[in-house]
Design an enzyme around this catalytic site. Structure first.
Site, PDB file in Angstrom:
ATOM      1  N   CYS A 114     107.567 132.274  20.354  1.00 51.73           N
ATOM      2  CA  CYS A 114     107.821 130.821  20.340  1.00 51.73           C
ATOM      3  C   CYS A 114     107.914 130.234  21.740  1.00 51.73           C
ATOM      4  CB  CYS A 114     109.089 130.515  19.553  1.00 51.73           C
ATOM      5  SG  CYS A 114     108.961 130.932  17.813  1.00 51.73           S
ATOM      6  N   HIS A 251     110.669 122.870  21.626  1.00 54.44           N
ATOM      7  CA  HIS A 251     110.072 123.746  20.596  1.00 54.44           C
ATOM      8  C   HIS A 251     110.753 123.410  19.271  1.00 54.44           C
ATOM      9  CE1 HIS A 251     108.893 127.052  18.213  1.00 54.44           C
ATOM     10  NE2 HIS A 251     110.033 127.711  18.316  1.00 54.44           N
ATOM     11  N   ASN A 281     108.112 125.283  12.070  1.00 53.79           N
ATOM     12  CA  ASN A 281     108.025 126.015  13.347  1.00 53.79           C
ATOM     13  C   ASN A 281     106.637 126.652  13.449  1.00 53.79           C
ATOM     14  OD1 ASN A 281     108.203 127.773  15.478  1.00 53.79           O
ATOM     15  ND2 ASN A 281     110.188 128.641  14.879  1.00 53.79           N
TER      16      ASN A 281
HETATM   17  N1  ACO Z   1     117.666 128.839   0.533  1.00 52.16           N
HETATM   18  C1  ACO Z   1     118.889 128.976   0.003  1.00 52.16           C
HETATM   19  N2  ACO Z   1     119.809 129.800   0.513  1.00 52.16           N
HETATM   20  C2  ACO Z   1     119.481 130.516   1.604  1.00 52.16           C
HETATM   21  C3  ACO Z   1     118.223 130.411   2.215  1.00 52.16           C
HETATM   22  C4  ACO Z   1     117.293 129.529   1.629  1.00 52.16           C
HETATM   23  N3  ACO Z   1     116.043 129.357   2.125  1.00 52.16           N
HETATM   24  N4  ACO Z   1     118.183 131.222   3.294  1.00 52.16           N
HETATM   25  C5  ACO Z   1     119.378 131.819   3.364  1.00 52.16           C
HETATM   26  N5  ACO Z   1     120.161 131.398   2.342  1.00 52.16           N
HETATM   27  C6  ACO Z   1     121.522 131.799   2.030  1.00 52.16           C
HETATM   28  C7  ACO Z   1     121.845 133.198   2.529  1.00 52.16           C
HETATM   29  O1  ACO Z   1     121.400 134.180   1.647  1.00 52.16           O
HETATM   30  C8  ACO Z   1     123.340 133.112   2.629  1.00 52.16           C
HETATM   31  O2  ACO Z   1     123.881 133.296   1.354  1.00 52.16           O
HETATM   32  P1  ACO Z   1     125.182 134.243   1.129  1.00 52.16           P
HETATM   33  O3  ACO Z   1     126.269 133.585   1.935  1.00 52.16           O
HETATM   34  O4  ACO Z   1     125.372 134.191  -0.335  1.00 52.16           O
HETATM   35  O5  ACO Z   1     124.795 135.576   1.677  1.00 52.16           O
HETATM   36  C9  ACO Z   1     123.618 131.672   3.028  1.00 52.16           C
HETATM   37  O6  ACO Z   1     122.422 130.938   2.693  1.00 52.16           O
HETATM   38  C10 ACO Z   1     123.885 131.510   4.506  1.00 52.16           C
HETATM   39  O7  ACO Z   1     122.874 132.244   5.206  1.00 52.16           O
HETATM   40  P2  ACO Z   1     122.745 132.192   6.770  1.00 52.16           P
HETATM   41  O8  ACO Z   1     121.564 133.028   7.183  1.00 52.16           O
HETATM   42  O9  ACO Z   1     124.073 132.508   7.373  1.00 52.16           O
HETATM   43  O10 ACO Z   1     122.430 130.624   6.964  1.00 52.16           O
HETATM   44  P3  ACO Z   1     122.366 129.770   8.269  1.00 52.16           P
HETATM   45  O11 ACO Z   1     123.229 128.591   8.147  1.00 52.16           O
HETATM   46  O12 ACO Z   1     122.507 130.624   9.500  1.00 52.16           O
HETATM   47  O13 ACO Z   1     120.871 129.216   8.231  1.00 52.16           O
HETATM   48  C11 ACO Z   1     118.790 129.678   9.306  1.00 52.16           C
HETATM   49  C12 ACO Z   1     119.782 130.113   8.248  1.00 52.16           C
HETATM   50  C13 ACO Z   1     118.263 128.324   8.915  1.00 52.16           C
HETATM   51  C14 ACO Z   1     117.650 130.666   9.330  1.00 52.16           C
HETATM   52  C15 ACO Z   1     119.494 129.603  10.665  1.00 52.16           C
HETATM   53  O14 ACO Z   1     120.223 130.780  10.916  1.00 52.16           O
HETATM   54  C16 ACO Z   1     118.531 129.383  11.782  1.00 52.16           C
HETATM   55  O15 ACO Z   1     117.861 128.390  11.835  1.00 52.16           O
HETATM   56  N6  ACO Z   1     118.505 130.292  12.756  1.00 52.16           N
HETATM   57  C17 ACO Z   1     117.584 130.150  13.859  1.00 52.16           C
HETATM   58  C18 ACO Z   1     116.371 130.895  13.522  1.00 52.16           C
HETATM   59  C19 ACO Z   1     115.121 130.278  14.047  1.00 52.16           C
HETATM   60  O16 ACO Z   1     115.024 129.122  14.360  1.00 52.16           O
HETATM   61  N7  ACO Z   1     114.130 131.108  14.071  1.00 52.16           N
HETATM   62  C20 ACO Z   1     112.852 130.676  14.446  1.00 52.16           C
HETATM   63  C21 ACO Z   1     112.242 131.541  15.461  1.00 52.16           C
HETATM   64  S1  ACO Z   1     113.221 131.653  16.899  1.00 52.16           S
HETATM   65  C22 ACO Z   1     113.073 130.211  17.576  1.00 52.16           C
HETATM   66  O17 ACO Z   1     112.050 129.609  17.484  1.00 52.16           O
HETATM   67  C23 ACO Z   1     114.280 129.651  18.289  1.00 52.16           C
END
Ligand code: ACO
Length: 324
Positions: A114, A251, A281
């Site tokens: 990224c 980004h 993304n």
């Molecule tokens: N739909 C519904 N529920 C979901 C989903 C979904 N798509 N995805 C995860 N959950 C659930 C999980 O299973 C979890 O449930 P549980 O508590 O019963 O186990 C709950 O939601 C919370 O999960 P987390 O992973 O803790 O959720 P979070 O608030 O951290 O959001 C996310 C997840 C959106 C991926 C976030 O962590 C994020 O954006 N991280 C950055 C990652 C990123 O941007 N990556 C891209 C590449 S790197 C970059 O470009 C910077």
């Protein structure tokens, strides 16, 4: 003679097929509300089976050439930032060169996931500054959909496909702050290698075995801090504050990460270019696609100061200031 890299034109391309959150929710345990609230994403574009990363890249490049009023014969160097090349080798840039007919250009890919656009911009800028290339076609292009596990709701909701291109031209400038790429700032920390990676080799067809694995929380926590470091470095380097910036083009990974960075630097929402809702993304393509969007709709204009930043797998992160 000292040269700087001036932006001559930009372009973008998104595949026609759109996949909405609602459509995803038909086959995945997720909802539109969850995705929008946690990421800001509403839909993403997905490449057709026959559409390769080089096809997307060529479309974006053609638009940039047209905007810059240049032809493929003018190009000295083609750099493609991609983490989803047509094949592991040769470089996708070589294919782009041949499809464009840019016969005098040398061509290669760079890979910083990224952060690919910021890393590639640094490479392009250095070729120009050292006088080795006069016109560089620099493209960020991705078919991230081919690296997704469509059963993993934590990752497959985040990514989309697309390409964006910039044409940079060497020009001599009286002051380093007057125009072009002012500086680039790059960082890496391989200790977080496992936080975001592809778990096997990739293939371009539906048999792809390698898919993205991600520790979303860890990435999220690192992002605002590391991006903040890169932004601060760019501003300090030119003794500027965030008030001096005309446009902030981050980004497009997660709207909450972007908002966190904006809050930290008190960057007003009106100065932000946000495309994540429509594009999701697109990795190395996300910044040039956002730049192109804001140029096409008239927001970014000649003379404006544009701040870009990115963070991605590696971890890698970085920033750049561009006087448009
Ligand atoms: N739909 C519904 N529920 C979901 C989903 C979904 N798509 N995805 C995860 N959950 C659930 C999980 O299973 C979890 O449930 P549980 O508590 O019963 O186990 C709950 O939601 C919370 O999960 P987390 O992973 O803790 O959720 P979070 O608030 O951290 O959001 C996310 C997840 C959106 C991926 C976030 O962590 C994020 O954006 N991280 C950055 C990652 C990123 O941007 N990556 C891209 C590449 S790197 C970059 O470009 C910077």
């Amino acid at each position: 003679m000292a040269y700087i890299s001036e932006v001559m034109g930009c372009g973008g391309y998104l595949p026609a097929k759109i996949l909405t959150n609602q459509e995803l929710a038909q086959t995945l345990d997720t909802t539109d509300e969850w995705i929008v609230e946690r990421t800001g994403i509403h839909r993403r574009h997905i490449a057709d089976n026959g559409q390769l990363t080089s096809d997307l890249a060529v479309q974006a490049a053609k638009q940039a050439l047209e905007q810059a009023d240049l032809s493929a014969d003018d190009i000295d160097c083609i750099i493609v930032a991609t983490t989803t090349p047509d094949h592991p080798f040769p470089a996708t840039a070589a294919r782009v060169q041949s499809k464009l007919g840019a016969s005098k250009a040398f061509a290669f890919d760079i890979q910083a996931v990224c952060s690919g656009f910021v890393y590639g911009l640094a490479v392009a800028d250095n070729f120009i500054r050292t006088g080795q290339a006069k016109i560089v076609l620099f493209i960020g292009a991705e078919t991230m959909s081919r690296l997704l596990d469509w059963h993993d709701r934590r990752t497959c909701i985040l990514f989309g496909d697309g390409a964006g291109a910039l044409l940079l031209k060497a020009s001599s400038s009286p002051s380093s702050l007057s125009s072009g790429v002012l500086s680039t700032h790059l960082f890496s920390d391989g200790h977080h290698y496992d936080a975001l990676y592809v778990d096997d080799t990739i293939r371009i067809d539906a048999l792809s075995r390698g898919v993205i694995r991600m520790q979303g929380r860890e990435i999220f926590k690192s992002a605002v801090e590391k991006i903040g470091q890169a932004v601060q470095k760019a501003l300090d380097n030119h003794k500027l504050t965030a008030n001096d910036i005309d446009w902030f083009v981050p980004h497009q990974a997660n709207q909450r990460i972007i908002m966190g960075v904006c809050e930290r630097f008190s960057i007003p929402v009106e100065k932000m270019v946000l495309t994540i809702a429509e594009h999701a993304n697109t990795s190395a393509a996300s910044i040039p696609l956002a730049l192109n969007t804001a140029v096409q709709d008239g927001r970014i204009q000649k003379g404006h100061l544009v701040l870009i930043e990115a963070m991605g797998g590696g971890l890698t992160w970085g920033s750049s200031l561009i006087r448009w």
